[in-house]
Each structure stands twice: as C-alpha cells, then as structure tokens.
Motif scaffolding. Structure first.
Motif, PDB file in Angstrom:
ATOM      1  N   THR A   1       0.828  -1.198   0.000  1.00 20.87           N
ATOM      2  CA  THR A   1       0.000   0.000   0.000  1.00 20.87           C
ATOM      3  C   THR A   1       0.867   1.255   0.000  1.00 20.87           C
ATOM      4  O   THR A   1       1.923   1.304   0.624  1.00 20.87           O
ATOM      5  CB  THR A   1      -0.909  -0.004   1.234  1.00 20.87           C
ATOM      6  N   ILE A   2       0.389   2.278  -0.689  1.00 22.93           N
ATOM      7  CA  ILE A   2       1.045   3.585  -0.745  1.00 22.93           C
ATOM      8  C   ILE A   2       0.092   4.621  -0.172  1.00 22.93           C
ATOM      9  O   ILE A   2      -1.087   4.657  -0.543  1.00 22.93           O
ATOM     10  CB  ILE A   2       1.423   3.960  -2.189  1.00 22.93           C
ATOM     11  N   SER A   3       0.550   5.470   0.727  1.00 22.75           N
ATOM     12  CA  SER A   3      -0.287   6.569   1.209  1.00 22.75           C
ATOM     13  C   SER A   3      -0.089   7.778   0.296  1.00 22.75           C
ATOM     14  O   SER A   3       0.966   7.944  -0.320  1.00 22.75           O
ATOM     15  CB  SER A   3       0.045   6.919   2.659  1.00 22.75           C
TER      16      SER A   3
ATOM     17  N   GLY B   1      -0.885  17.313  -8.585  1.00 26.03           N
ATOM     18  CA  GLY B   1       0.281  17.087  -7.759  1.00 26.03           C
ATOM     19  C   GLY B   1      -0.018  15.943  -6.800  1.00 26.03           C
ATOM     20  O   GLY B   1      -0.858  16.088  -5.902  1.00 26.03           O
ATOM     21  N   VAL B   2       0.615  14.810  -6.998  1.00 25.42           N
ATOM     22  CA  VAL B   2       0.340  13.614  -6.206  1.00 25.42           C
ATOM     23  C   VAL B   2       1.540  13.324  -5.309  1.00 25.42           C
ATOM     24  O   VAL B   2       2.640  13.051  -5.798  1.00 25.42           O
ATOM     25  CB  VAL B   2       0.034  12.410  -7.111  1.00 25.42           C
ATOM     26  N   VAL B   3       1.328  13.415  -4.008  1.00 28.58           N
ATOM     27  CA  VAL B   3       2.369  13.133  -3.020  1.00 28.58           C
ATOM     28  C   VAL B   3       2.204  11.691  -2.567  1.00 28.58           C
ATOM     29  O   VAL B   3       1.106  11.282  -2.163  1.00 28.58           O
ATOM     30  CB  VAL B   3       2.270  14.087  -1.823  1.00 28.58           C
ATOM     31  N   LEU B   4       3.269  10.916  -2.644  1.00 31.19           N
ATOM     32  CA  LEU B   4       3.233   9.503  -2.286  1.00 31.19           C
ATOM     33  C   LEU B   4       4.266   9.196  -1.207  1.00 31.19           C
ATOM     34  O   LEU B   4       5.381   9.713  -1.248  1.00 31.19           O
ATOM     35  CB  LEU B   4       3.525   8.616  -3.503  1.00 31.19           C
ATOM     36  N   VAL B   5       3.877   8.347  -0.252  1.00 37.33           N
ATOM     37  CA  VAL B   5       4.821   7.779   0.712  1.00 37.33           C
ATOM     38  C   VAL B   5       4.730   6.272   0.565  1.00 37.33           C
ATOM     39  O   VAL B   5       3.651   5.689   0.675  1.00 37.33           O
ATOM     40  CB  VAL B   5       4.499   8.193   2.155  1.00 37.33           C
ATOM     41  N   ARG B   6       5.866   5.639   0.293  1.00 37.17           N
ATOM     42  CA  ARG B   6       5.864   4.199   0.075  1.00 37.17           C
ATOM     43  C   ARG B   6       6.986   3.529   0.849  1.00 37.17           C
ATOM     44  O   ARG B   6       8.061   4.108   1.048  1.00 37.17           O
ATOM     45  CB  ARG B   6       5.970   3.883  -1.412  1.00 37.17           C
ATOM     46  N   PHE B   7       6.691   2.303   1.288  1.00 31.38           N
ATOM     47  CA  PHE B   7       7.704   1.479   1.927  1.00 31.38           C
ATOM     48  C   PHE B   7       8.623   0.899   0.860  1.00 31.38           C
ATOM     49  O   PHE B   7       8.276   0.847  -0.323  1.00 31.38           O
ATOM     50  CB  PHE B   7       7.048   0.362   2.718  1.00 31.38           C
TER      51      PHE B   7
ATOM     52  N   ASP C   1      16.126  -0.362   1.718  1.00 28.07           N
ATOM     53  CA  ASP C   1      15.826  -0.275   3.138  1.00 28.07           C
ATOM     54  C   ASP C   1      15.432   1.147   3.520  1.00 28.07           C
ATOM     55  O   ASP C   1      15.636   1.576   4.649  1.00 28.07           O
ATOM     56  CB  ASP C   1      17.022  -0.744   3.971  1.00 28.07           C
ATOM     57  N   GLU C   2      14.842   1.888   2.565  1.00 24.51           N
ATOM     58  CA  GLU C   2      14.449   3.268   2.806  1.00 24.51           C
ATOM     59  C   GLU C   2      12.986   3.489   2.453  1.00 24.51           C
ATOM     60  O   GLU C   2      12.458   2.915   1.505  1.00 24.51           O
ATOM     61  CB  GLU C   2      15.318   4.230   1.985  1.00 24.51           C
ATOM     62  N   MET C   3      12.339   4.334   3.230  1.00 26.95           N
ATOM     63  CA  MET C   3      10.991   4.788   2.941  1.00 26.95           C
ATOM     64  C   MET C   3      11.108   6.061   2.096  1.00 26.95           C
ATOM     65  O   MET C   3      11.935   6.931   2.381  1.00 26.95           O
ATOM     66  CB  MET C   3      10.243   5.068   4.249  1.00 26.95           C
ATOM     67  N   THR C   4      10.263   6.177   1.079  1.00 23.04           N
ATOM     68  CA  THR C   4      10.392   7.261   0.109  1.00 23.04           C
ATOM     69  C   THR C   4       9.166   8.161   0.122  1.00 23.04           C
ATOM     70  O   THR C   4       8.028   7.689   0.149  1.00 23.04           O
ATOM     71  CB  THR C   4      10.569   6.698  -1.312  1.00 23.04           C
ATOM     72  N   LEU C   5       9.424   9.452   0.091  1.00 26.05           N
ATOM     73  CA  LEU C   5       8.385  10.448  -0.161  1.00 26.05           C
ATOM     74  C   LEU C   5       8.687  11.102  -1.495  1.00 26.05           C
ATOM     75  O   LEU C   5       9.829  11.512  -1.737  1.00 26.05           O
ATOM     76  CB  LEU C   5       8.340  11.505   0.942  1.00 26.05           C
ATOM     77  N   GLU C   6       7.683  11.194  -2.371  1.00 17.56           N
ATOM     78  CA  GLU C   6       7.916  11.832  -3.661  1.00 17.56           C
ATOM     79  C   GLU C   6       6.691  12.618  -4.093  1.00 17.56           C
ATOM     80  O   GLU C   6       5.555  12.319  -3.701  1.00 17.56           O
ATOM     81  CB  GLU C   6       8.289  10.799  -4.722  1.00 17.56           C
ATOM     82  N   LEU C   7       6.939  13.640  -4.906  1.00 15.34           N
ATOM     83  CA  LEU C   7       5.899  14.456  -5.525  1.00 15.34           C
ATOM     84  C   LEU C   7       5.909  14.185  -7.017  1.00 15.34           C
ATOM     85  O   LEU C   7       6.940  14.350  -7.678  1.00 15.34           O
ATOM     86  CB  LEU C   7       6.159  15.945  -5.258  1.00 15.34           C
TER      87      LEU C   7
ATOM     88  N   LYS D   1       8.385  12.991 -12.100  1.00 14.23           N
ATOM     89  CA  LYS D   1       8.812  13.132 -10.714  1.00 14.23           C
ATOM     90  C   LYS D   1       9.354  14.537 -10.505  1.00 14.23           C
ATOM     91  O   LYS D   1      10.287  14.968 -11.161  1.00 14.23           O
ATOM     92  CB  LYS D   1       9.866  12.091 -10.350  1.00 14.23           C
ATOM     93  N   LEU D   2       8.767  15.259  -9.541  1.00 13.67           N
ATOM     94  CA  LEU D   2       9.129  16.656  -9.303  1.00 13.67           C
ATOM     95  C   LEU D   2       9.996  16.846  -8.057  1.00 13.67           C
ATOM     96  O   LEU D   2      10.691  17.844  -7.935  1.00 13.67           O
ATOM     97  CB  LEU D   2       7.850  17.501  -9.163  1.00 13.67           C
ATOM     98  N   PHE D   3       9.939  15.889  -7.129  1.00 11.37           N
ATOM     99  CA  PHE D   3      10.732  15.979  -5.897  1.00 11.37           C
ATOM    100  C   PHE D   3      10.716  14.608  -5.225  1.00 11.37           C
ATOM    101  O   PHE D   3       9.737  13.869  -5.323  1.00 11.37           O
ATOM    102  CB  PHE D   3      10.152  17.022  -4.942  1.00 11.37           C
ATOM    103  N   SER D   4      11.796  14.267  -4.549  1.00 15.54           N
ATOM    104  CA  SER D   4      11.805  13.041  -3.750  1.00 15.54           C
ATOM    105  C   SER D   4      12.805  13.167  -2.613  1.00 15.54           C
ATOM    106  O   SER D   4      13.785  13.923  -2.695  1.00 15.54           O
ATOM    107  CB  SER D   4      12.145  11.825  -4.615  1.00 15.54           C
ATOM    108  N   THR D   5      12.549  12.431  -1.534  1.00 14.81           N
ATOM    109  CA  THR D   5      13.462  12.343  -0.412  1.00 14.81           C
ATOM    110  C   THR D   5      13.220  11.006   0.265  1.00 14.81           C
ATOM    111  O   THR D   5      12.183  10.367   0.045  1.00 14.81           O
ATOM    112  CB  THR D   5      13.280  13.508   0.577  1.00 14.81           C
ATOM    113  N   THR D   6      14.160  10.548   1.072  1.00 14.81           N
ATOM    114  CA  THR D   6      14.038   9.235   1.715  1.00 14.81           C
ATOM    115  C   THR D   6      14.366   9.334   3.195  1.00 14.81           C
ATOM    116  O   THR D   6      14.966  10.319   3.654  1.00 14.81           O
ATOM    117  CB  THR D   6      14.986   8.205   1.066  1.00 14.81           C
ATOM    118  N   THR D   7      13.964   8.291   3.917  1.00 10.67           N
ATOM    119  CA  THR D   7      14.297   8.171   5.330  1.00 10.67           C
ATOM    120  C   THR D   7      14.412   6.682   5.634  1.00 10.67           C
ATOM    121  O   THR D   7      13.791   5.859   4.949  1.00 10.67           O
ATOM    122  CB  THR D   7      13.218   8.829   6.218  1.00 10.67           C
ATOM    123  N   PRO D   8      15.205   6.273   6.618  1.00  4.20           N
ATOM    124  CA  PRO D   8      15.355   4.841   6.907  1.00  4.20           C
ATOM    125  C   PRO D   8      14.023   4.165   7.225  1.00  4.20           C
ATOM    126  O   PRO D   8      13.170   4.721   7.920  1.00  4.20           O
ATOM    127  CB  PRO D   8      16.291   4.827   8.116  1.00  4.20           C
ATOM    128  N   PHE D   9      13.847   2.961   6.711  1.00  2.18           N
ATOM    129  CA  PHE D   9      12.653   2.168   6.947  1.00  2.18           C
ATOM    130  C   PHE D   9      12.857   1.335   8.205  1.00  2.18           C
ATOM    131  O   PHE D   9      13.834   0.592   8.322  1.00  2.18           O
ATOM    132  CB  PHE D   9      12.392   1.261   5.747  1.00  2.18           C
TER     133      PHE D   9
END
Length: 451
Positions: free
Chosen positions: A116-118, A130-136, A142-148, A165-173
């Motif tokens: 699932t993607i939020s 503009g669709v913002v997605l957070v995915r495992f 091994d990173e969780m991704t946020l992208e626009l 893809k207009l923007f992305s960043t990650t954080t540890p999962f």
C-alpha cells in the motif's frame, strides 16, 4: 445478461409487469443493462432518470483520507481516490463529476503493485495533479520514500497520463505494513507536505517546497517529535491551511495531537513548529483563531451509534459545542475541507441510519449549519465522507461497506449559503484541545533539488 433474463422471466411467468425502479441493480459485465436502462458508473439507470447518487467503483478498501476533491478544468468537480487494496487494481483514479451529478468512468492516473502507498493530491499551478506519495521499500531497498509526482489531467482517449517526478526524499525504513498517512496543502507556487519520519522515536516533518522551473525545491523544513501517545506507525498526518497562511498539523490514529507552523515567521528565521498538544476530540480543521473538532459521547448498543457533538475551541475564550447529533460506530467524517473561510464536514446527522448525507459548514466566526444534503439510494453502513463546495453546488463522496468489500458513492446537491438557521443545543464546555506551545526546531531541507 443471463441474470436479468432470469429475474424478468420469473416476474413475467408470475403474471407480473416488472417495475424495476430508476436504479435497480449493478450493470452486467461489459456494461449491459435491461432495455430502457443504460450503464452509468457501474449501475443500471433508467433512461431519463437522474438518481441522487451514483456508485462509480467497488473496491476492497479506501482509507479515510484518500479521497480528494478538486475543481475540474471545465464545469464540475473531480474526485481523486487512492485504491490501495483491491488486488490487481491498486492505483490513483480520477472521476469527473458534472454539476447535474453525472459521472465519468474511473480513469487510472497511476497504478502500482506491491504494498500500500499513502497519498495526498493537490492542484499544481501548471494544471497537472500534484500527487504526493509515501511508500515502503521493495526487497532491494531499506528506505521509505516520499515523492511528488506531476500527473497530466488531459490525455488522448485510451492513453496513459504522463507522469513526472518533481521531488523526492528518503528516510530509513524501520518496519511496518502500511505507511502513515501523508498530508499536503498548496497555495499557488508553494506546497507544504506533512509526514512522519520514524527515526529517533518518531517525528513529524513539514517540508515547504517552492516551484523553480519545472521542479519543486524545498526551501525550509520544520519538525517536532511525536507525542508520547502516538507511535511512529500511527503517525498519520493531515495538514490544514487557513486564509492567514497558518498551518495546523494533526497527527495520530484514535489518539490525536495538534501542532502549528507559521510560514511567515519560519521563513524569517523567527519561529518553528510547535510541540504537539494532545486532544481528547477528533480535530476536523484548524485555523489561527481556533480548532473545529468532533467529540464522541455515549454509545448506544441498540442503535450501534455514538452520540456526538461538534466543538469549536477558540484560541482565546471558551469552547462552544453543538449537541444532539449521532454517528454510526462504523463512521467518521475524518477531516473537513476548506470552503469560504470555514470548513465543510460530512456526514453530520441526527439519524444513525444516515438516510441522507448531510453536509455542515463551520467557521471561526460563524456557527455550525447544514448547507447541503444528498439523499442516499443505498443502505450500506457508512465509513467516511468528503464534501467539496464549488459555485452553488456541494459535491459529496462517501464509502459504504458491502459484504467484504466497500462501495464508493458520489452525489451532488444544491449548496445553501444563506437562509439556513443555525443548529440548536449549544453550550460552552471547557475540555479537550489546548493550543500548542512554542517548540523545537527548524532545519535546512534535504532531498532532491534541495539548496
């Protein structure tokens, strides 16, 4: 067609002239309906009839925040939904709604497999979604991704919309089955995104992105720690922006807390995101002048419903409470949608069966009132609803439980701006939300395109 033939044959054999009604049943495979009916949004509709609501989609599940209303490029409104659970059909879908209630067939804007993607959806100034997605992560990461993503609204019939893809960043999962909800709010060429980062016990970040050419770049980031009662996997975020530009962030699942960010002071280097303040109510919208929330009362097992009230807690002064309402145990408004200085909320009702989806409006200066009502043509248990005001119409989407699945329904109603009496049964009551205190920090943003 065999199903219809059997039903009609049984009626005729019994000497009956069948009266099927305006919306008798779902369309057969391929959109087939009996003579005199046409398939409209998965349901057979009698020729010339105008049903008060239509069902465009049957799904496994739609999360409460993942129905988004936007103005259409022409007349009417557009509903964007994230179907994240239906096997073989997971994706972001577009449904266009005309002022007379007619619907387009759901169109896939972006499909995905796996988990699932939020999501959150806003209108971009260049006309795209503009669709913002957070995915495992997948098995290789091994990173969780946020992208626009920028997704085009119009494309040739049968073609897939272009996605950039207009923007992305990650954080540890750090584990989990489903990403916490993500919130987004846009004002022209500035976009604010609220999401939960699980590292270090969990914190909420608000990323402030500004358009630079074809991409969106972060110019600042504010963050604060999650409150003790909200673990990272329950760090569902919603973000509200009022007309002054103040951002209110709601975090939590069942237990909620609120924080605020003032972009004007943040950009000047004079402020930050406030510490989260817990609330015993369910916040529906926030303004600089106060917070509008749902308060649960006693549960009636015979009706399978809660007594509820709607509370406005001003920044200064005593709360006001509108009592005498009810909410089925399956249902929640979840959040309000901004409209003309206030917020629209649905469903609001005094009848636990919810024969109509009533829409209420509240502002910091105006009391709660019912401004629209959509009669239901179905009887399933309501899960949640989302209302949207445009011109003289209110557009309402809601989900109902159907056996092991869920139905998405849409209706359109006249929007009553004036001449509506305020609701009775109000009293002041000091309980629940306390305005947050000044708190932690502002950080330089990182990620793709960061300065």
């Amino acid at each position: 067609m065999a199903r219809y033939v059997l039903v009609l044959s049984a009626l005729l054999g019994a000497g009956c002239t069948p009266e099927l009604g305006d919306v008798p049943f779902a369309c057969e495979t391929g959109g087939v309906c009996p003579e005199g009916y046409s398939c409209q949004a998965t349901v057979c509709v009698r020729d010339g009839a105008s049903p008060t609501s239509r069902r465009p989609k049957r799904v496994a599940w739609i999360n409460p925040p993942e129905m988004f209303w936007l103005s259409s490029e022409g007349e009417g409104a557009t509903l964007i939904v994230n179907d994240g659970f239906t096997p073989g059909a997971r994706g972001i879908y577009e449904i266009r709604v005309a002022p007379d209630g007619k619907l387009s067939e759901p169109r896939a804007l972006f499909t995905y497999g796996g988990g699932t993607i939020s999501s959150a959806v806003v209108p971009l100034p260049d006309g795209r979604y503009g669709v913002v997605l957070v995915r495992f992560p997948n098995v290789e990461s091994d990173e969780m991704t946020l992208e626009l993503l920028g997704i085009e609204r119009t494309s040739a019939s049968g073609s897939t919309p272009a996605v950039e893809k207009l923007f992305s960043t990650t954080t540890p999962f750090l584990g989990g089955a489903e990403p916490p909800y993500v919130g987004a709010s846009i004002d022209g060429t500035t976009l604010n995104i609220a999401w939960t980062v699980p590292s270090g016990g969990g914190r909420v970040e608000v990323l402030h992105l500004e358009r630079e050419g074809s991409l969106w770049n972060p110019t600042w980031k504010a963050s604060t720690n999650l409150p003790p009662d909200v673990p990272p996997l329950s760090g569902d975020c919603q973000i509200f922006r009022d007309d002054s530009g103040l951002l209110t962030v709601r975090v939590g699942f069942e237990s909620y807390a609120l924080s605020t960010v003032d972009p004007a002071t943040v950009m000047g280097g004079m402020g930050s995101m406030t510490e989260f303040a817990p609330t015993t109510d369910e916040p529906l919208f926030g303004w600089k002048d106060g917070v509008f929330a749902l308060r649960l009362g006693d549960y009636d097992p015979a009706k399978a419903a809660h007594a509820v009230s709607y509370v406005f807690t001003p920044t200064m002064g005593m709360p006001t409470e509108d009592k005498g309402f009810t909410m089925p145990e399956t249902a929640t408004p979840f959040v309000g949608t901004p409209f003309e200085g206030g917020a629209l909320v649905a469903p609001v009702s005094r009848d636990p069966k919810l024969p109509t989806i009533d829409v209420a409006w509240r502002s910091p200066t105006e009391p709660l009132r019912i401004v629209a009502s959509v009669p239901r043509t179905s009887t399933g248990s309501i899960f949640t609803a989302r209302a949207f005001g445009l011109g003289d119409k209110a557009y309402v989407a809601w989900t109902e439980f159907y056996e092991s699945n869920m139905d998405l329904w849409i209706g359109v109603s006249d929007l009553r701006r004036g001449g509506v009496g305020t609701l009775l049964g109000r009293s002041a009551r000091a309980r629940g939300f306390a305005r947050p205190t000044e708190g932690p920090r502002i950080e330089k943003a990182q990620g793709q395109g960061a300065p």
